[in-house]
Each structure stands twice: as structure tokens, then as C-alpha cells.
Write a protein that holds these residues in place. Structure first.
Motif, short mmCIF file in Angstrom:
data_model
loop_
_atom_site.label_atom_id
_atom_site.label_comp_id
_atom_site.label_asym_id
_atom_site.label_seq_id
_atom_site.Cartn_x
_atom_site.Cartn_y
_atom_site.Cartn_z
N GLU A 1 -4.89 10.90 -4.81
CA GLU A 1 -5.48 9.88 -5.67
C GLU A 1 -4.81 8.51 -5.52
O GLU A 1 -5.40 7.49 -5.89
N VAL A 2 -3.59 8.48 -5.00
CA VAL A 2 -2.87 7.19 -4.94
C VAL A 2 -2.53 6.74 -3.52
O VAL A 2 -2.36 5.52 -3.28
N TYR B 1 -1.70 -0.43 -8.57
CA TYR B 1 -2.56 0.55 -9.24
C TYR B 1 -1.79 1.32 -10.30
O TYR B 1 -2.38 1.84 -11.25
N VAL C 1 0.85 -1.20 0.00
CA VAL C 1 0.00 0.00 0.00
C VAL C 1 0.89 1.25 0.00
O VAL C 1 1.85 1.34 0.77
N LYS D 1 -3.70 3.38 -1.75
CA LYS D 1 -4.01 2.34 -2.74
C LYS D 1 -2.79 1.46 -2.93
O LYS D 1 -1.65 1.87 -2.70
N ASN D 2 -3.05 0.24 -3.38
CA ASN D 2 -1.96 -0.69 -3.62
C ASN D 2 -1.11 -0.19 -4.79
O ASN D 2 -1.62 0.37 -5.76
#
Length: 395
Positions: A44-45, A52, A26, A48-49
Motif C-alpha cells: 500500500e505504501v 503520504y 518515494v 508512494k511519496n
């Protein structure tokens, strides 16, 4: 605190992208350079893994890396120099080199990925490959063209060799023919000349103008044929390179007086050859036979192209500068448009009409003169006459 601020400033202003992830993959942090590369904002990131940011099949492989890490505790991507593909927000991809470092922080392990964009490098490599391929094509084309040129040259060489061989054979055949013809024709011509002289002698008792007239025609015809044969034989020897000047010392005045006496015999009615020498010296060092042939040719032309009751001026001069020979007539002259072709073999001016000649005389004179290291000049005015001057500079 100060060190932390410095470290944060370095990360935020780094040229390469920097992303940190936890053990599950992550994303925890991302610097501006990485955001610019992937076209995402941090919001936006983060959380997240990291897969992505990966296109297939790297995305599936990343899941395998995570499962292996969770099972073994050894990350697969630790190290430097692995090239991977990144996935931008707009769906486009780009190549980058990934280096991953494991960092122990606050009792846990996090991983820092350093992302160096390879887009420009790959583009340059692609251009280089294209350029190399283009060069290879050019080299192949040039090589093929060179092979064709070499083959064409080889064929041309063979054709030229064959042509030269045929030309050599023809030249030898021509040489043998000219030599044979000259000798074979001379015998009957000598017999005709002798018979004509005997007829002239025996007919004197009859005092017949008609006999004398026709005997004169026979003698003139024999003389013309003899001149033609001599011209062809001289040209053949020149073409074959068989004429080599033999320089010797001789009296130019004596030779000129003998030539004047001989040529006066064949002059037309009331046509006179006037010889004059200028200078205290009379001895020259030239090829006497070649020079005699040149003077004979020029005086014969002066006689041939001038009318009766005219003068042919024949002058020689020896000075400190060298030797000159001048023959001048008051004949038909040479048309201006023909003058540039005058020394070409077989060329005759357009105003010669029925006057016999081969068109070889002046070509032979010029070539004999050059063989003796001299040069020839002329001046001519139509219907006013022509003058030729042969010059030899003193060495």
C-alpha cells in the motif's frame, strides 16, 4: 549473500520502524514494525511519496524539503532526534522520533529513516503533567486550607487570650470580693456571737427557756454563717494556688483529743463522739492546720447528718504502712446515684433537705488531703450511715 540475508533479517525484526526513500521522497522499502505503526501493508505504501505518511502541515513542509534537496543536494532531515507526527491509515496520528541516514548504494543515494514510536512516552509525560497539575492544585488547596487554619488559630488565640484576660480580671475581682466579704462579715458576726453570749449570761437570772432557746438559735446561725465564710475563703485560696502545705511533726493523738473535745460542744442532744487510737506511735509529719480542717469538716458532717442519741466514731491509726483517719456515723447516708459527684464543689446530695451547707466541705477536704500526698475514700448506705477514711502512706 550471507551478510545481505543477515541485514535483511535485522531490518525485518527490528523493534523500530525502518523506511527507505529515494532522492525524490518515494518509499522503496518498509519493514514490519513501520507497517504496524502506520497500519499499512508494504504494497500500500511502496512507490508512494513518503509525505503520504504525514499529516498537514508536515506534508507541505516535506515538499519544501524535497525541492530544497533537489536544488542544493543537501537533505534537510539528515540527523538524529527530530520529533515528527505520523499519519495512520485510519486517519489518527502519533508522535515519533525520526533519525535519517544517507546511504550510497549502486551509484545512487538513498535515505533510511529510523522511526521510534513516542506514543507511550508522550502518554506518560501527559499523565505526569496531569499528575503534577493535580499536585499543584492539591498543594494550593492545602496551602489555602493551612492559611485559613493558621488564621483561625490566630483568631482563636486572640479570643482565648482575651477570654483569659477577662477571666483573670474576674478571678481577681472574685478573690478581692471573697477576701473583703470574709473580713467584713466576720466583725459583725463576732459582735453578734458576743452579744448572744452576754444575753445568755444575763438571762440566767430570769431562768427563761424561751430566752435560752432563741439565744441558741442565734449562736447556731452565727456558726453556720462563719462556716460558710470559712469554706468560701478556703476555696478561694485553693483556686488561687495560695495553699501550700507546711509539713511538721506533731502528736496526732493529742490533736485528735482536742478536736473531739471541741466538736462535742456542738454535737446534738445525746450525740457522742467516740475517739480511739490504734498503734504504739502517735507522731506524724503532716500539715497540722490542713489536717485539723479535714477532720473538723468530716466530724461536723457526721454530726449534721446524724440524729440525736447517736454515736460518731472517730478513729486514728499509725502503722508501718502509714497513717489513717476514720470518721463514721449512723446518719442519713448518701444516695448511690449522688456518690460519684460527692467531691465536686457546691454539690449536695438530694436527701439533705433543709440541712444547711455549702457543698464545699468535702471538696476542700479532698484537695487538702491531696496537697498532703494522701487520698480519701468513703462508703455509704442510705439510712445506715457513712464512713470516710483519709490515708497517708509512710514514705
Amino acid at each position: 549473500m550471507e551478510n545481505a540475508a543477515l541485514l535483511n533479517a535485522i531490518i525485518q525484526n527490528a523493534i523500530d520502524g525502518i523506511i527507505t526513500i529515494d532522492g525524490r521522497g518515494v518509499i522503496e522499502t518498509i519493514n514490519p514494525a513501520a507497517c504496524s505503526l502506520f497500519q499499512y501493508s508494504p504494497e500500500e505504501v511502496i512507490g508512494k511519496n513518503v509525505f503520504y505518511l504525514m499529516p498537514p502541515p508536515d506534508r507541505g513542509q516535506h515538499d519544501e524539503y524535497i525541492r530544497r534537496y533537489q536544488h542544493t543536494g543537501v537533505p534537510h532531515i539528515i540527523g538524529i532526534g527530530r520529533e515528527v507526527i505520523g499519519l495512520r491509515k485510519d486517519g489518527s496520528t502519533f508522535p515519533f522520533r525520526l533519525a535519517v541516514s544517507e546511504v550510497a548504494f549502486s551509484g545512487r543515494k538513498i535515505y533510511t529513516g529510523f522511526i521510534h514510536d513516542l506514543s507511550k512516552q508522550k502518554e506518560a509525560e501527559e499523565q505526569l503533567r496531569d499528575y503534577a497539575a493535580h499536585l499543584e492544585e492539591l498543594v494550593e488547596e492545602r496551602t489555602q486550607s493551612l492559611k485559613e487554619s493558621v488564621m483561625a488559630l490566630q483568631n482563636a488565640k486572640e479570643e482565648v487570650s482575651l477570654s483569659l484576660e477577662k477571666e483573670k480580671e474576674l478571678s481577681q475581682l472574685k478573690s478581692r470580693f471573697v477576701s473583703m466579704a470574709s473580713h467584713e462579715f466576720r466583725t459583725p458576726l463576732s459582735a453578734i456571737q458576743l452579744s448572744a453570749s452576754l444575753i445568755d449570761k444575763y438571762a440566767q437570772a430570769f431562768n427563761s427557756d424561751n430566752i435560752a432557746k432563741h439565744v441558741g438559735k442565734i449562736k447556731n446561725a452565727v456558726g453556720n454563717l462563719t462556716t460558710i465564710l470559712n469554706d468560701f475563703l478556703s476555696l478561694e485560696k485553693l483556686e488561687a494556688g495560695k495553699v501550700n502545705p507546711a509539713f511538721s511533726t506533731f502528736d496526732l493523738v493529742k490533736l485528735s483529743e482536742e478536736i473531739t473535745e471541741e466538736m462535742q460542744i456542738i454535737a446534738k442532744q445525746n450525740q457522742h463522739i467516740i475517739y480511739q487510737h490504734t498503734g504504739k506511735e502517735s507522731v506524724v509529719n503532716l500539715d497540722q492546720n490542713l489536717l485539723k480542717n479535714c477532720i473538723f469538716n468530716l466530724i461536723a458532717n457526721a454530726i449534721k447528718y446524724s440524729g440525736e442519741n447517736t454515736f460518731v466514731e472517730f478513729n486514728t491509726e499509725i502503722s508501718d504502712a502509714g497513717c489513717t483517719i476514720m470518721i463514721k456515723d449512723n446518719g442519713i447516708g448518701i444516695p448511690e446515684k449522688d456518690q460519684k459527684h460527692l467531691f465536686e464543689p457546691f454539690f449536695r446530695a438530694h436527701n439533705t433537705g433543709n440541712i444547711p451547707g455549702t457543698g464545699l466541705g468535702l471538696n476542700i477536704v479532698e484537695r487538702y488531703t491531696k496537697l498532703m500526698n494522701g487520698y480519701i475514700e468513703f462508703k455509704s448506705v442510705i439510712n445506715q450511715g457513712t464512713s470516710f477514711k483519709i490515708s497517708f502512706n509512710r514514705l
